[in-house]
Design an enzyme around this catalytic site. Sequence first.
Site, short mmCIF file in Angstrom:
data_model
loop_
_atom_site.label_atom_id
_atom_site.label_comp_id
_atom_site.label_asym_id
_atom_site.label_seq_id
_atom_site.Cartn_x
_atom_site.Cartn_y
_atom_site.Cartn_z
N CYS A 114 -10.02 2.52 -0.22
CA CYS A 114 -9.43 3.05 -1.45
C CYS A 114 -9.70 2.16 -2.66
O CYS A 114 -9.63 2.62 -3.80
CB CYS A 114 -7.92 3.23 -1.28
SG CYS A 114 -7.49 4.41 0.02
N HIS A 251 -5.13 3.74 -8.54
CA HIS A 251 -5.50 4.52 -7.35
C HIS A 251 -4.38 5.50 -7.06
O HIS A 251 -3.20 5.12 -7.02
CB HIS A 251 -5.71 3.57 -6.17
CG HIS A 251 -5.78 4.26 -4.85
ND1 HIS A 251 -6.57 5.37 -4.63
CD2 HIS A 251 -5.16 4.00 -3.67
CE1 HIS A 251 -6.43 5.76 -3.38
NE2 HIS A 251 -5.58 4.95 -2.77
N ASN A 281 -4.48 11.80 -2.14
CA ASN A 281 -5.18 10.52 -2.10
C ASN A 281 -6.64 10.78 -1.75
O ASN A 281 -6.95 11.13 -0.61
CB ASN A 281 -4.52 9.61 -1.06
CG ASN A 281 -5.16 8.23 -0.98
OD1 ASN A 281 -6.25 8.00 -1.48
ND2 ASN A 281 -4.47 7.31 -0.33
#
Length: 324
Positions: A114, A251, A281
């Site tokens: 990520c 993020h 996500n």
Amino acid sequence: MTLRSVVLGTGHYLPDRVIENSWFEERLDTTDEWIRARTGIERRHFAAEGQATSDMGIRAARAALDKAGLRPDDIDGIILATSTPDHTFPASATMIQHGLGMTHGFAYDVQAVCAGFVFALANGDAMIRSGMARRVLVIGSETFSRILDWSDRGTCVLFGDGAGAVVLEGQEGAGASEDRGILASDLNSDGQYRDLLYVDGGVSTTGTAGQLRMQGNLVFRHAVEKLAKTAHTALDKAGLTTADVDWLVPHQANARIITATAQKMGLSMDKVVLTVADHGNTSAASIPLALSVADAQGRFRPGDVIVTEAIGGGLSWGSVVLRW
């Protein structure tokens, strides 16, 4: 004079297939209310059958090039952040390079889960500042729907697919915090926490792609502390403080993490770009997706100070401070 990496254009792509939380209600012991309350996610996009990470990356890259008013021939290199490549090798960035019609320059992948786009952005900046490239296409693209355990309600509801891209160009600045472009970056990792977020497969271990595993509560605790710290470190390197920040583009993992990090940094939520409700996500794609969406909405103004920060498996985390 100092060479700065300036953002010339942004672009993104989301697959056509939209998955509302109700889709999971029919398959798991969960509810739309439960998912929204714990994650802030309402829907996400899943790639179509046969649609690869590079396919989405090509679409995002073309959009970014169009926004910048450039052609593939104007780009010296491509850096792709992804944890879900098309193949073990070659790099999916080379698939994007070919899809764009580029037969020159370099193309390679960066894998920091990520945090991948932050690492790739820092790589692109280093390439430009070292003189190895004048313009670099930095992309984040993921098909996380391919590595999810559909029986694990704690993880499969969190992730989505998509891609985002930015075009960086080297431009001369005065070497001061008032310059446009990337002003500072901060990258970190610590392998002792690898079991908090990982995929239980691999070429040299199981010979399979594997599925995502996560200890959510522990990841949450590390995320808030480490994200706030890395942002402050990068701001210090840039000669700035949180009072100078116009936008936080984090993020997009979880709305609760984002809110807690903003509070720890002393930033109001009206300075935070939030797309997690609509995208879920998307790992390394989440920051460039959020940048592109906010850019398309006209939220950024020339001279705005933007902080991007992310944490992912590894654990790996980092931040980049740039002036729009």
